[in-house]
Enzyme design. Structure first.
Site, PDB file in Angstrom:
ATOM      1  N   ASP A  19      34.608  43.182  39.293  1.00  0.00           N
ATOM      2  CA  ASP A  19      35.099  42.903  37.931  1.00  0.00           C
ATOM      3  C   ASP A  19      33.972  42.628  36.948  1.00  0.00           C
ATOM      4  OD1 ASP A  19      37.652  43.115  38.885  1.00  0.00           O
ATOM      5  OD2 ASP A  19      38.305  41.121  38.258  1.00  0.00           O
TER       6      ASP A  19
ATOM      7  N   ILE B 271      49.511  41.769  34.434  1.00  0.00           N
ATOM      8  CA  ILE B 271      49.864  40.419  34.878  1.00  0.00           C
ATOM      9  C   ILE B 271      51.162  39.962  34.224  1.00  0.00           C
ATOM     10  CG2 ILE B 271      49.171  37.974  34.767  1.00  0.00           C
ATOM     11  CD1 ILE B 271      46.306  38.877  35.259  1.00  0.00           C
TER      12      ILE B 271
ATOM     13  N   HIS C 232      62.406  64.456  55.914  1.00  0.00           N
ATOM     14  CA  HIS C 232      63.678  64.205  55.226  1.00  0.00           C
ATOM     15  C   HIS C 232      64.494  63.184  55.997  1.00  0.00           C
ATOM     16  CE1 HIS C 232      67.314  64.907  52.920  1.00  0.00           C
ATOM     17  NE2 HIS C 232      67.968  64.993  54.076  1.00  0.00           N
TER      18      HIS C 232
ATOM     19  N   ALA D 173      51.914  42.090  27.425  1.00  0.00           N
ATOM     20  CA  ALA D 173      52.798  42.838  28.340  1.00  0.00           C
ATOM     21  C   ALA D 173      51.970  43.848  29.118  1.00  0.00           C
ATOM     22  CB  ALA D 173      53.903  43.532  27.548  1.00  0.00           C
TER      23      ALA D 173
ATOM     24  N   LYS E  65      51.666  38.946  44.934  1.00  0.00           N
ATOM     25  CA  LYS E  65      52.546  39.838  45.702  1.00  0.00           C
ATOM     26  C   LYS E  65      53.478  39.037  46.619  1.00  0.00           C
ATOM     27  CE  LYS E  65      50.756  42.365  43.338  1.00  0.00           C
ATOM     28  NZ  LYS E  65      49.661  42.137  42.393  1.00  0.00           N
TER      29      LYS E  65
ATOM     30  N   VAL F 125      46.291  38.017  28.645  1.00  0.00           N
ATOM     31  CA  VAL F 125      45.752  38.955  27.645  1.00  0.00           C
ATOM     32  C   VAL F 125      44.458  39.621  28.121  1.00  0.00           C
ATOM     33  CG1 VAL F 125      46.798  37.771  25.670  1.00  0.00           C
ATOM     34  CG2 VAL F 125      44.553  37.023  26.504  1.00  0.00           C
TER      35      VAL F 125
HETATM   36  P1  FAD Z   1      36.522  37.853  42.228  1.00  0.00           P
HETATM   37  O1  FAD Z   1      37.658  38.172  43.119  1.00  0.00           O
HETATM   38  O2  FAD Z   1      36.813  37.184  40.943  1.00  0.00           O
HETATM   39  O3  FAD Z   1      35.506  36.979  43.092  1.00  0.00           O
HETATM   40  C1  FAD Z   1      34.328  36.480  42.556  1.00  0.00           C
HETATM   41  C2  FAD Z   1      33.883  35.295  43.384  1.00  0.00           C
HETATM   42  O4  FAD Z   1      32.584  34.913  42.956  1.00  0.00           O
HETATM   43  C3  FAD Z   1      34.767  34.062  43.201  1.00  0.00           C
HETATM   44  O5  FAD Z   1      35.131  33.557  44.462  1.00  0.00           O
HETATM   45  C4  FAD Z   1      33.883  33.083  42.431  1.00  0.00           C
HETATM   46  O6  FAD Z   1      34.139  31.725  42.764  1.00  0.00           O
HETATM   47  C5  FAD Z   1      32.499  33.504  42.901  1.00  0.00           C
HETATM   48  N1  FAD Z   1      31.423  33.161  41.954  1.00  0.00           N
HETATM   49  C6  FAD Z   1      31.403  33.398  40.622  1.00  0.00           C
HETATM   50  N2  FAD Z   1      30.241  32.998  40.072  1.00  0.00           N
HETATM   51  C7  FAD Z   1      29.510  32.486  41.096  1.00  0.00           C
HETATM   52  C8  FAD Z   1      28.219  31.897  41.169  1.00  0.00           C
HETATM   53  N3  FAD Z   1      27.444  31.766  40.093  1.00  0.00           N
HETATM   54  N4  FAD Z   1      27.796  31.448  42.375  1.00  0.00           N
HETATM   55  C9  FAD Z   1      28.576  31.569  43.485  1.00  0.00           C
HETATM   56  N5  FAD Z   1      29.789  32.120  43.462  1.00  0.00           N
HETATM   57  C10 FAD Z   1      30.259  32.585  42.293  1.00  0.00           C
HETATM   58  N6  FAD Z   1      43.797  43.843  41.701  1.00  0.00           N
HETATM   59  C11 FAD Z   1      44.313  44.807  42.476  1.00  0.00           C
HETATM   60  O7  FAD Z   1      43.597  45.757  42.830  1.00  0.00           O
HETATM   61  N7  FAD Z   1      45.607  44.752  42.900  1.00  0.00           N
HETATM   62  C12 FAD Z   1      46.434  43.745  42.559  1.00  0.00           C
HETATM   63  O8  FAD Z   1      47.598  43.722  42.961  1.00  0.00           O
HETATM   64  C13 FAD Z   1      45.916  42.704  41.737  1.00  0.00           C
HETATM   65  N8  FAD Z   1      46.696  41.662  41.381  1.00  0.00           N
HETATM   66  C14 FAD Z   1      46.159  40.655  40.615  1.00  0.00           C
HETATM   67  C15 FAD Z   1      46.990  39.602  40.242  1.00  0.00           C
HETATM   68  C16 FAD Z   1      46.498  38.583  39.460  1.00  0.00           C
HETATM   69  C17 FAD Z   1      47.399  37.436  39.063  1.00  0.00           C
HETATM   70  C18 FAD Z   1      45.125  38.604  39.060  1.00  0.00           C
HETATM   71  C19 FAD Z   1      44.560  37.480  38.244  1.00  0.00           C
HETATM   72  C20 FAD Z   1      44.294  39.649  39.424  1.00  0.00           C
HETATM   73  C21 FAD Z   1      44.806  40.697  40.192  1.00  0.00           C
HETATM   74  N9  FAD Z   1      44.034  41.788  40.560  1.00  0.00           N
HETATM   75  C22 FAD Z   1      44.561  42.794  41.323  1.00  0.00           C
HETATM   76  C23 FAD Z   1      42.626  41.894  40.157  1.00  0.00           C
HETATM   77  C24 FAD Z   1      41.720  41.478  41.328  1.00  0.00           C
HETATM   78  O9  FAD Z   1      42.052  40.160  41.724  1.00  0.00           O
HETATM   79  C25 FAD Z   1      40.264  41.544  40.889  1.00  0.00           C
HETATM   80  O10 FAD Z   1      39.990  42.856  40.426  1.00  0.00           O
HETATM   81  C26 FAD Z   1      39.343  41.248  42.055  1.00  0.00           C
HETATM   82  O11 FAD Z   1      39.593  39.980  42.620  1.00  0.00           O
HETATM   83  C27 FAD Z   1      37.889  41.303  41.594  1.00  0.00           C
HETATM   84  O12 FAD Z   1      37.060  41.127  42.704  1.00  0.00           O
HETATM   85  P2  FAD Z   1      35.569  40.584  42.561  1.00  0.00           P
HETATM   86  O13 FAD Z   1      35.073  40.421  43.948  1.00  0.00           O
HETATM   87  O14 FAD Z   1      34.820  41.419  41.617  1.00  0.00           O
HETATM   88  O15 FAD Z   1      35.699  39.145  41.854  1.00  0.00           O
HETATM   89  P1  NAD Z   2      45.893  43.807  30.779  1.00  0.00           P
HETATM   90  O1  NAD Z   2      44.744  44.383  30.080  1.00  0.00           O
HETATM   91  O2  NAD Z   2      46.604  44.608  31.805  1.00  0.00           O
HETATM   92  O3  NAD Z   2      47.016  43.361  29.736  1.00  0.00           O
HETATM   93  C1  NAD Z   2      46.760  42.478  28.691  1.00  0.00           C
HETATM   94  C2  NAD Z   2      47.727  42.792  27.579  1.00  0.00           C
HETATM   95  O4  NAD Z   2      47.647  41.765  26.621  1.00  0.00           O
HETATM   96  C3  NAD Z   2      47.418  44.095  26.869  1.00  0.00           C
HETATM   97  O5  NAD Z   2      48.576  44.880  26.797  1.00  0.00           O
HETATM   98  C4  NAD Z   2      46.914  43.645  25.511  1.00  0.00           C
HETATM   99  O6  NAD Z   2      47.223  44.556  24.475  1.00  0.00           O
HETATM  100  C5  NAD Z   2      47.659  42.348  25.335  1.00  0.00           C
HETATM  101  N1  NAD Z   2      47.020  41.404  24.421  1.00  0.00           N
HETATM  102  C6  NAD Z   2      45.698  41.136  24.261  1.00  0.00           C
HETATM  103  N2  NAD Z   2      45.524  40.172  23.325  1.00  0.00           N
HETATM  104  C7  NAD Z   2      46.761  39.829  22.887  1.00  0.00           C
HETATM  105  C8  NAD Z   2      47.244  38.893  21.933  1.00  0.00           C
HETATM  106  N3  NAD Z   2      46.402  38.121  21.253  1.00  0.00           N
HETATM  107  N4  NAD Z   2      48.575  38.806  21.728  1.00  0.00           N
HETATM  108  C9  NAD Z   2      49.437  39.580  22.428  1.00  0.00           C
HETATM  109  N5  NAD Z   2      49.028  40.492  23.343  1.00  0.00           N
HETATM  110  C10 NAD Z   2      47.707  40.611  23.581  1.00  0.00           C
HETATM  111  O7  NAD Z   2      45.362  42.415  31.384  1.00  0.00           O
HETATM  112  P2  NAD Z   2      46.087  41.383  32.327  1.00  0.00           P
HETATM  113  O8  NAD Z   2      47.512  41.714  32.495  1.00  0.00           O
HETATM  114  O9  NAD Z   2      45.691  40.042  31.825  1.00  0.00           O
HETATM  115  O10 NAD Z   2      45.328  41.642  33.682  1.00  0.00           O
HETATM  116  C11 NAD Z   2      43.899  41.460  33.763  1.00  0.00           C
HETATM  117  C12 NAD Z   2      43.288  42.389  34.751  1.00  0.00           C
HETATM  118  O11 NAD Z   2      43.694  42.067  36.071  1.00  0.00           O
HETATM  119  C13 NAD Z   2      43.674  43.817  34.478  1.00  0.00           C
HETATM  120  O12 NAD Z   2      42.522  44.541  34.165  1.00  0.00           O
HETATM  121  C14 NAD Z   2      44.249  44.337  35.746  1.00  0.00           C
HETATM  122  O13 NAD Z   2      43.630  45.513  36.157  1.00  0.00           O
HETATM  123  C15 NAD Z   2      44.003  43.248  36.780  1.00  0.00           C
HETATM  124  N6  NAD Z   2      45.265  43.091  37.513  1.00  0.00           N
HETATM  125  C16 NAD Z   2      45.667  44.117  38.306  1.00  0.00           C
HETATM  126  C17 NAD Z   2      46.874  44.043  38.953  1.00  0.00           C
HETATM  127  C18 NAD Z   2      47.312  45.190  39.798  1.00  0.00           C
HETATM  128  O14 NAD Z   2      46.477  46.026  40.143  1.00  0.00           O
HETATM  129  N7  NAD Z   2      48.572  45.291  40.174  1.00  0.00           N
HETATM  130  C19 NAD Z   2      47.684  42.930  38.791  1.00  0.00           C
HETATM  131  C20 NAD Z   2      47.262  41.917  37.963  1.00  0.00           C
HETATM  132  C21 NAD Z   2      46.023  42.010  37.333  1.00  0.00           C
END
Ligand code: FAD
Ligand code: NAD
Length: 478
Positions: free
Chosen positions: A319, A192, A451, A189, A58, A277
């Site tokens: 997750d 992410i 408004h 698409a 963000k 993906v």
């Molecule tokens: P994580 O955030 O993955 O945290 C897990 C933690 O556990 C990590 O710090 C890891 O190091 C630790 N861990 C793992 N295994 C062990 C172990 N064995 N021992 C000790 N520690 C361990 N979600 C949204 O809602 N809004 C968004 O705008 C959004 N944007 C995103 C953008 C990107 C680029 C990505 C990749 C994800 C985005 N997400 C977004 C998804 C969001 O980041 C995840 O859903 C969220 O972080 C999951 O939270 P979590 O606590 O389950 O796991």
């Molecule tokens: P996604 O599931 O949103 O999108 C992955 C896309 O890749 C899908 O459309 C799928 O059909 C396509 N795909 C899969 N295999 C493929 C292949 N071999 N070739 C071409 N296309 C393929 O997953 P993401 O964008 O990687 O994000 C991962 C997770 O992180 C999501 O579940 C999302 O909820 C979370 N996330 C959330 C936010 C947000 O809330 N704004 C932002 C980023 C990530």
């Protein structure tokens, strides 16, 4: 064996750290174990969300939008800005500063609440014993009455396009390019792909997205997905549906990606390639075979509606379990589990979790989509209202998109809302509140909306459900 805690939480992402804070607030002696560490072996708190997910993405979305405004849209407001320059290193430094402020904030909150933070990789054994291996390879053992698994997820990989961290990157790599690629390929698409593809497109990259599915954003409401596709195409995002990647060859100048598309084989050159993906739950090495924890057919830790695993006293949240991979979903599961450990019958309404794509404009939705209602045979009413007819949207030059509200045909109770347009995330949040309060569209119709605001589109869409929107011609008047 040392330090028996009431609760041990494995993972300090938004699921784990929020759970820890709530446990501590409830008077439970709580420890969080985090495997990532930074300077001086200090734990890197905040998980994917704070370090390489929600927050840094963000920060870049916001910076890149300002650049796009300065290089394009400001002139529409009669503002000239001269030569606009781009300092990628400065943009990245700003992002890193925000990340470290927020991870420092989590550290402070855990400390203030009396949560013990342990650095190391944790594995759950039988009998709620947790073995923690430090960076130096030393193993310590802890026990607790309750263990919460919150280990999160990691980017999914595909064999035709292995990550090399240079030319071919996952979302983490795409958050720290040192220059704008001239031509950027994105596999996937989804959320992410769209967010990070938008960042680099705004900064000047030509972006091509290769999406395997024939349908764009299949989990979103179809009408909103179709409208979003038109808006993204207008912005220059080249989204190719039904493109199946078969290989990616890296050389000194770039990467050649081969894929099949509409029955032909295509090869494209890119400077960089992002693989986005999906994500997979991080379960490897997290629990022993005799821990009692099981996984479902997709590899997620198996839990019931209240996030209890099959092992007594062991929960899993975020997750790593079923449901949308969203930070707010994991956090609320963390709160629910803390409350349940403390003896309250807390629950989470999984039907009302908003999802948002932070493109410009944003795409957001909550509750049922129109296609879901159709396939479930639910009789429903729909109202839509375009931002082009909203005064504030005209004033801001943000006229793309619409608000759509769906309600039960008989009771009029709101079942879902979907928005593409300015402030979509915040507008959908209004409907989250409405659905949780069991509101009808009539309730929204009778409310006073300020408004000129973007929120007026919510009011008008609620009115449109009954064919009585004021600022457009209704198909059926009531
Ligand atoms: P994580 O955030 O993955 O945290 C897990 C933690 O556990 C990590 O710090 C890891 O190091 C630790 N861990 C793992 N295994 C062990 C172990 N064995 N021992 C000790 N520690 C361990 N979600 C949204 O809602 N809004 C968004 O705008 C959004 N944007 C995103 C953008 C990107 C680029 C990505 C990749 C994800 C985005 N997400 C977004 C998804 C969001 O980041 C995840 O859903 C969220 O972080 C999951 O939270 P979590 O606590 O389950 O796991
Ligand atoms: P996604 O599931 O949103 O999108 C992955 C896309 O890749 C899908 O459309 C799928 O059909 C396509 N795909 C899969 N295999 C493929 C292949 N071999 N070739 C071409 N296309 C393929 O997953 P993401 O964008 O990687 O994000 C991962 C997770 O992180 C999501 O579940 C999302 O909820 C979370 N996330 C959330 C936010 C947000 O809330 N704004 C932002 C980023 C990530």
């Amino acid at each position: 064996m040392s330090n028996p805690f009431d609760v041990i939480i494995i993972g300090s992402g938004p699921a784990g750290y929020v759970c820890a804070i709530r446990c501590a607030q409830l008077g439970l002696s709580t420890a969080v174990i985090e495997q990532s560490s930074g300077v001086n072996n200090q734990p890197l708190l905040g998980g994917t969300c704070l370090n390489v997910g929600c927050i840094p993405s963000k920060a870049l979305l916001d910076s890149s939008q300002r650049y796009a405004d300065a290089t394009g849209h400001l002139s529409e407001h009669g503002i000239g800005v001269g030569e606009v320059t781009l300092d990628i290193a400065g943009m990245m430094a700003r992002k890193e500063k925000i990340v470290s402020q927020l991870t420092g904030g989590v550290s402070g909150l855990l400390k203030h609440n009396g949560v013990t933070v342990i650095t190391g990789a944790a594995m759950l054994m039988s009998g709620r014993e947790v073995a923690v291996t430090s960076g130096e390879g030393e193993v310590a053992h802890y026990t607790a009455d309750h263990v919460v698994l919150a280990a999160g997820s990691e980017p999914a990989a595909i064999p035709p396009a292995p990550i090399d961290g240079e030319r071919v990157v996952d979302s983490t790599g795409a958050l720290c390019f040192d220059a704008v690629p001239e031509r950027l390929g994105v596999i996937g698409a989804g959320v992410i792909g769209l967010e990070l593809g938008s960042v680099w497109a705004r900064l000047g990259a030509e972006v091509v997205m290769l999406e395997a599915m024939d349908q764009f954003l299949p989990n979103m409401d179809e009408q909103i997905a179709a409208e979003s596709a038109k808006i993204f195409a207008k912005q220059g995002l080249d989204i190719r549906l039904g493109a199946r990647v078969t290989g990616a060859e890296v050389d000194a100048d770039g990467v050649s990606v081969s894929y099949t598309h509409q029955d032909s084989s295509v090869t494209e050159r890119f400077d960089r390639l992002i693989v986005a993906v999906g994500r997979t739950p991080r379960t490897e090495g997290l629990f022993s075979a005799d821990s009692g924890v099981t996984v479902d057919e997709r590899g997620f830790v198996f839990v019931n509606d209240y996030c209890a695993t099959e092992a007594p006293g062991v929960y899993a949240i975020g997750d790593i379990v079923r449901g949308p991979m969203l930070a707010h979903k994991g956090s609320e599961e963390g709160v629910m589990v803390a409350e349940r450990i403390h003896g309250k019958a807390a629950q989470l309404n999984y039907e009302v979790i908003p999802s948002i794509i932070y493109t410009h404009p944003e795409v957001a939705g909550v509750g049922k989509t129109e296609q879901e209602l159709k396939s479930e045979g639910v009789e429903y009413k729909a109202g839509t209202f375009p931002f082009a007819a909203i005064g504030r949207a005209q004033a801001s030059g943000e006229t793309d998109g619409l608000v759509k509200i769906l309600s039960d045909a008989e009771s009029d109770q709101i079942l879902g809302a979907h928005v593409v347009g300015p402030s979509a995330a915040d507008l959908v949040q209004q409907i989250v509140i409405a659905i949780e309060m069991a509101a009808s569209t009539e309730d929204l119709q009778l409310m006073v909306f300020g408004h000129p605001t973007m929120s007026e589109a919510v009011h008008e869409a609620a009115l449109a459900v009954d064919g009585r929107a004021i600022h457009m011609v209704n198909r059926a008047k009531r």
